[in-house]
Design an enzyme around this catalytic site. Structure first.
Site, PDB file in Angstrom:
ATOM      1  N   ASP A  42      -3.184  -7.865  -7.621  1.00 10.96           N
ATOM      2  CA  ASP A  42      -2.718  -8.508  -6.109  1.00 10.96           C
ATOM      3  C   ASP A  42      -3.468  -9.730  -6.142  1.00 10.96           C
ATOM      4  O   ASP A  42      -4.231  -9.961  -5.081  1.00 10.96           O
ATOM      5  CB  ASP A  42      -3.158  -7.515  -5.338  1.00 10.96           C
ATOM      6  CG  ASP A  42      -3.082  -7.840  -3.640  1.00 10.96           C
ATOM      7  OD1 ASP A  42      -1.930  -8.852  -3.501  1.00 10.96           O
ATOM      8  OD2 ASP A  42      -3.625  -7.501  -2.945  1.00 10.96           O
ATOM      9  N   GLU A  65     -13.677  -8.327  -8.069  1.00  8.25           N
ATOM     10  CA  GLU A  65     -13.838  -9.036  -6.952  1.00  8.25           C
ATOM     11  C   GLU A  65     -14.380 -10.479  -7.643  1.00  8.25           C
ATOM     12  O   GLU A  65     -15.610 -10.329  -7.938  1.00  8.25           O
ATOM     13  CB  GLU A  65     -14.237  -8.517  -5.906  1.00  8.25           C
ATOM     14  CG  GLU A  65     -14.444  -9.618  -4.715  1.00  8.25           C
ATOM     15  CD  GLU A  65     -13.126 -10.222  -4.285  1.00  8.25           C
ATOM     16  OE1 GLU A  65     -13.205 -11.350  -4.102  1.00  8.25           O
ATOM     17  OE2 GLU A  65     -12.070  -9.557  -4.089  1.00  8.25           O
ATOM     18  N   HIS A 108       0.933  -1.182   0.039  1.00  7.32           N
ATOM     19  CA  HIS A 108       0.211  -0.042  -0.203  1.00  7.32           C
ATOM     20  C   HIS A 108       0.847   1.235  -0.046  1.00  7.32           C
ATOM     21  O   HIS A 108       0.419   2.181  -0.526  1.00  7.32           O
ATOM     22  CB  HIS A 108      -0.850  -0.180   1.392  1.00  7.32           C
ATOM     23  CG  HIS A 108      -2.085  -1.126   1.070  1.00  7.32           C
ATOM     24  ND1 HIS A 108      -2.504  -1.680   2.182  1.00  7.32           N
ATOM     25  CD2 HIS A 108      -2.512  -1.618  -0.010  1.00  7.32           C
ATOM     26  CE1 HIS A 108      -3.555  -2.609   1.598  1.00  7.32           C
ATOM     27  NE2 HIS A 108      -3.689  -2.671   0.445  1.00  7.32           N
TER      28      HIS A 108
END
Length: 265
Positions: free
Chosen positions: A164, A118, A19
């Site tokens: 990610d 997602e 991050h």
């Protein structure tokens, strides 16, 4: 793959590094006025409550964000990252940890937009509820790699893509290479930030990716850090962020972040 839940790992040392890199890239790209399309291919939840059962099970956040929370001497490469997390804990107590979708939305300007991808159905619902009132935020329910075909290139030609994945599938590196090959054809000048773990006994680093994609010179920047004994999580001994087309303005800050690891609180 659907068994992975990032809530167990939110705020751990890998999140700190990932991050901090992400925020540095956003800030560097926003030195130009033209809008950016942010794409988060494996988003997870937007916000994590560190007081809940998932986070409390292994207390991984204590080795990451927790180690810096009350520090009076924060190194320069972590200042913006710590400030971003503190905005969600205004009373000064560490409870809420923003995931990458939230961090991207926090930095979104009026000319920017955010696409959140997602695959996990539970997380999809959480994201829909969390971003229900958000402007210029789209939820893509499905595979993040496939989403790149739909959302690249953006109208402005400027994109920042965070990749990610959980690296649970044996085919992950091959899937990643295929997805990146297609993405670079559609958006050759986009900025792609790819997180990966360093795990004993497993091939999870991206050493063969730049050669397979023809990325050489300054088009490929591989930032890798190794965890201290106290930071290690099982066989995970470190992690990395590979950046394709890294903005020039971010390079010095990213090298300082990686070269200075592990920072001492």
């Amino acid at each position: 793959m659907l068994s992975y839940r990032h809530a167990f790992h939110a705020g751990n040392p890998a999140d700190v590094f990932k991050h901090a890199v992400l925020i540095a890239l956003v800030r560097a790209m926003q030195c130009k006025e033209k809008g950016i399309r942010f794409i988060d291919t494996h988003a997870g939840a937007a916000m994590y409550d560190l007081s809940k059962e998932f986070a409390q099970k292994n207390l991984e956040f204590e080795r990451g964000i927790g180690a810096w929370w009350n520090s009076n001497e924060v190194p320069d490469p972590l200042v913006d990252y710590l400030a971003a997390v503190r905005r969600h804990n205004p009373d000064g107590a560490l409870r809420f940890y923003p995931g990458s979708p939230q961090l991207l939305m926090d930095h979104q300007r009026t000319q920017d937009e955010l696409v959140i991808c997602e695959l996990h159905s539970t997380e999809q619902q959480v994201l829909r509820e969390h971003f229900e009132q958000a402007r210029k935020v789209r939820i893509h329910a499905g595979d993040g790699y496939a989403a790149l075909e739909r959302w690249l290139p953006p109208p402005t030609g400027r994109a920042l893509v965070l990749i990610d994945p959980p690296y649970e599938r044996k085919s992950e590196l091959d899937d990643l290479a295929v997805a990146m090959a297609g993405a670079l054809k559609r958006c050759a000048h986009g900025v792609f930030a790819i997180w990966y773990p360093v795990i004993e006994g497993r091939e999870t680093t991206l050493d063969r990716i730049p050669g397979s994609l023809g990325l050489d010179g300054e088009r490929w920047l591989d930032l890798r850090v190794m965890f201290t004994e106290a930071q290690r999580m099982g066989r995970m001994t470190g992690c990395g962020m590979a950046v394709v087309n890294c903005p020039y303005r971010a390079r010095a800050e990213l090298h300082a972040l990686a070269d200075g690891w592990p920072f001492r609180s």
